[in-house]
Scaffold this motif. Structure first.
Motif, PDB file in Angstrom:
ATOM      1  N   GLY A  64     -11.062  37.086  61.005  1.00 23.48           N
ATOM      2  CA  GLY A  64     -11.453  36.321  59.820  1.00 23.48           C
ATOM      3  C   GLY A  64     -12.728  36.815  59.169  1.00 23.48           C
ATOM      4  O   GLY A  64     -13.312  36.109  58.346  1.00 23.48           O
ATOM      5  N   GLY A  65     -13.167  38.021  59.515  1.00 27.86           N
ATOM      6  CA  GLY A  65     -14.407  38.564  58.954  1.00 27.86           C
ATOM      7  C   GLY A  65     -14.351  38.650  57.438  1.00 27.86           C
ATOM      8  O   GLY A  65     -13.347  39.062  56.867  1.00 27.86           O
ATOM      9  N   VAL A  66     -15.428  38.268  56.786  1.00 33.16           N
ATOM     10  CA  VAL A  66     -15.455  38.248  55.319  1.00 33.16           C
ATOM     11  C   VAL A  66     -16.194  39.442  54.723  1.00 33.16           C
ATOM     12  O   VAL A  66     -16.221  39.603  53.513  1.00 33.16           O
ATOM     13  CB  VAL A  66     -16.082  36.938  54.785  1.00 33.16           C
ATOM     14  CG1 VAL A  66     -15.226  35.740  55.172  1.00 33.16           C
ATOM     15  CG2 VAL A  66     -17.503  36.774  55.265  1.00 33.16           C
ATOM     16  N   LEU A  67     -16.774  40.285  55.568  1.00 29.53           N
ATOM     17  CA  LEU A  67     -17.531  41.425  55.064  1.00 29.53           C
ATOM     18  C   LEU A  67     -16.609  42.624  54.841  1.00 29.53           C
ATOM     19  O   LEU A  67     -15.784  42.950  55.686  1.00 29.53           O
ATOM     20  CB  LEU A  67     -18.649  41.799  56.031  1.00 29.53           C
ATOM     21  CG  LEU A  67     -19.685  40.700  56.298  1.00 29.53           C
ATOM     22  CD1 LEU A  67     -20.717  41.181  57.293  1.00 29.53           C
ATOM     23  CD2 LEU A  67     -20.344  40.257  55.003  1.00 29.53           C
ATOM     24  N   THR A  68     -16.785  43.283  53.708  1.00 26.53           N
ATOM     25  CA  THR A  68     -15.988  44.464  53.385  1.00 26.53           C
ATOM     26  C   THR A  68     -16.567  45.680  54.107  1.00 26.53           C
ATOM     27  O   THR A  68     -17.674  45.644  54.646  1.00 26.53           O
ATOM     28  CB  THR A  68     -15.995  44.731  51.875  1.00 26.53           C
ATOM     29  OG1 THR A  68     -17.334  45.037  51.477  1.00 26.53           O
ATOM     30  CG2 THR A  68     -15.459  43.537  51.094  1.00 26.53           C
ATOM     31  N   ALA A  69     -15.832  46.786  54.060  1.00 29.17           N
ATOM     32  CA  ALA A  69     -16.280  48.024  54.686  1.00 29.17           C
ATOM     33  C   ALA A  69     -17.613  48.481  54.084  1.00 29.17           C
ATOM     34  O   ALA A  69     -18.536  48.852  54.804  1.00 29.17           O
ATOM     35  CB  ALA A  69     -15.220  49.107  54.530  1.00 29.17           C
ATOM     36  N   GLY A  70     -17.706  48.435  52.771  1.00 32.88           N
ATOM     37  CA  GLY A  70     -18.939  48.853  52.108  1.00 32.88           C
ATOM     38  C   GLY A  70     -20.139  48.004  52.491  1.00 32.88           C
ATOM     39  O   GLY A  70     -21.239  48.517  52.686  1.00 32.88           O
ATOM     40  N   VAL A  71     -19.935  46.698  52.599  1.00 33.27           N
ATOM     41  CA  VAL A  71     -21.029  45.797  52.976  1.00 33.27           C
ATOM     42  C   VAL A  71     -21.457  46.066  54.424  1.00 33.27           C
ATOM     43  O   VAL A  71     -22.655  46.115  54.722  1.00 33.27           O
ATOM     44  CB  VAL A  71     -20.624  44.317  52.785  1.00 33.27           C
ATOM     45  CG1 VAL A  71     -21.635  43.373  53.402  1.00 33.27           C
ATOM     46  CG2 VAL A  71     -20.448  44.011  51.303  1.00 33.27           C
ATOM     47  N   LEU A  72     -20.494  46.263  55.321  1.00 34.81           N
ATOM     48  CA  LEU A  72     -20.840  46.562  56.717  1.00 34.81           C
ATOM     49  C   LEU A  72     -21.660  47.851  56.817  1.00 34.81           C
ATOM     50  O   LEU A  72     -22.643  47.912  57.561  1.00 34.81           O
ATOM     51  CB  LEU A  72     -19.585  46.674  57.577  1.00 34.81           C
ATOM     52  CG  LEU A  72     -18.893  45.366  57.924  1.00 34.81           C
ATOM     53  CD1 LEU A  72     -17.583  45.635  58.655  1.00 34.81           C
ATOM     54  CD2 LEU A  72     -19.791  44.476  58.767  1.00 34.81           C
ATOM     55  N   MET A  73     -21.250  48.876  56.078  1.00 31.87           N
ATOM     56  CA  MET A  73     -21.983  50.143  56.120  1.00 31.87           C
ATOM     57  C   MET A  73     -23.380  49.998  55.520  1.00 31.87           C
ATOM     58  O   MET A  73     -24.346  50.556  56.043  1.00 31.87           O
ATOM     59  CB  MET A  73     -21.198  51.234  55.394  1.00 31.87           C
ATOM     60  CG  MET A  73     -19.897  51.608  56.090  1.00 31.87           C
ATOM     61  SD  MET A  73     -20.094  52.175  57.783  1.00 31.87           S
ATOM     62  CE  MET A  73     -20.886  53.741  57.504  1.00 31.87           C
ATOM     63  N   ALA A  74     -23.504  49.237  54.441  1.00 32.13           N
ATOM     64  CA  ALA A  74     -24.820  49.017  53.840  1.00 32.13           C
ATOM     65  C   ALA A  74     -25.720  48.228  54.786  1.00 32.13           C
ATOM     66  O   ALA A  74     -26.911  48.540  54.933  1.00 32.13           O
ATOM     67  CB  ALA A  74     -24.677  48.283  52.506  1.00 32.13           C
ATOM     68  N   ASN A  75     -25.165  47.213  55.444  1.00 34.33           N
ATOM     69  CA  ASN A  75     -25.942  46.441  56.412  1.00 34.33           C
ATOM     70  C   ASN A  75     -26.409  47.329  57.553  1.00 34.33           C
ATOM     71  O   ASN A  75     -27.550  47.233  58.001  1.00 34.33           O
ATOM     72  CB  ASN A  75     -25.121  45.278  56.974  1.00 34.33           C
ATOM     73  CG  ASN A  75     -24.905  44.172  55.974  1.00 34.33           C
ATOM     74  OD1 ASN A  75     -25.507  44.155  54.902  1.00 34.33           O
ATOM     75  ND2 ASN A  75     -24.018  43.252  56.297  1.00 34.33           N
TER      76      ASN A  75
END
Length: 190
Positions: free
Chosen positions: A134-145
């Motif tokens: 159910g994760g709401v973070l996209t691939a781009g957001v995870l990489m930026a984080n």
């Protein structure tokens, strides 16, 4: 003319290693990602066969893959996998940090693609984050984080190294230890 050096595993070495995967557990919670994949190189022809083989049991036969050409220097049209052809497509609009897999029987899966040169600690954090049901973070957001976390860790290590090189003392702008008395050898504190 420019030359790009690829510091990742060569093709023949990459094909020998199993796919490094972290998949979301089966649940009713749908998320942005179905897991993460950490390839050994940026060679899709070498990396896709072990990935497709690793996914055959939990997901079924993968028939098509799409990627963004931003992260892959060469995107082949097809890749041979177990005596059949896996079709590979690319879309510039697709998130560069995501790989999309398709199967006739099961559907579609989206995987975070962790760059091959990523350090193991960062890759472990990303793999765990991408596999949350159910994760709401996209691939781009995870990489930026992760980029922010990596900068924070490097800054903290740098500050600690500076602190240690100064003997744990606060330094004046002139490089002198502040608030420390210098005791000549052989004398005692008073």
């Amino acid at each position: 003319m420019t030359t790009t050096l690829d510091r990742t595993a060569p093709r023949d070495l990459a094909a020998e290693f199993p796919a490094r995967l972290s998949l979301t557990p089966k649940t009713t919670l749908a998320g942005q990602l179905d897991g993460a994949w950490w390839p050994h190189s940026r060679d899709l022809a070498a990396e896709l066969p072990p990935l497709a083989a690793a996914l055959a049991e939990p997901w079924g036969r993968v028939t098509r893959v799409t990627v963004s050409p931003v992260r892959w220097p060469v995107v082949p049209h097809t890749v041979a996998v177990d005596g059949r052809l896996l079709h590979v497509g690319w879309f510039t609009e697709q998130d560069p940090d995501k790989l999309i897999l398709f199967s006739y029987s099961v559907g579609r899966w989206d995987l975070l693609v962790i760059p091959p040169e990523t350090v193991p600690a960062a890759a472990a954090r990303l793999m765990a984050a991408a596999a949350i049901p159910g994760g709401v973070l996209t691939a781009g957001v995870l990489m930026a984080n992760e980029a922010g976390i990596g900068r924070g860790i490097r800054d903290a290590v740098g500050r600690e190294a500076t602190w240690e090189s100064e003997g744990g003392a606060c330094m004046s702008p002139f490089g002198d230890a502040m608030g420390r008395r210098v005791v000549p050898p052989g004398s005692t504190w008073r």
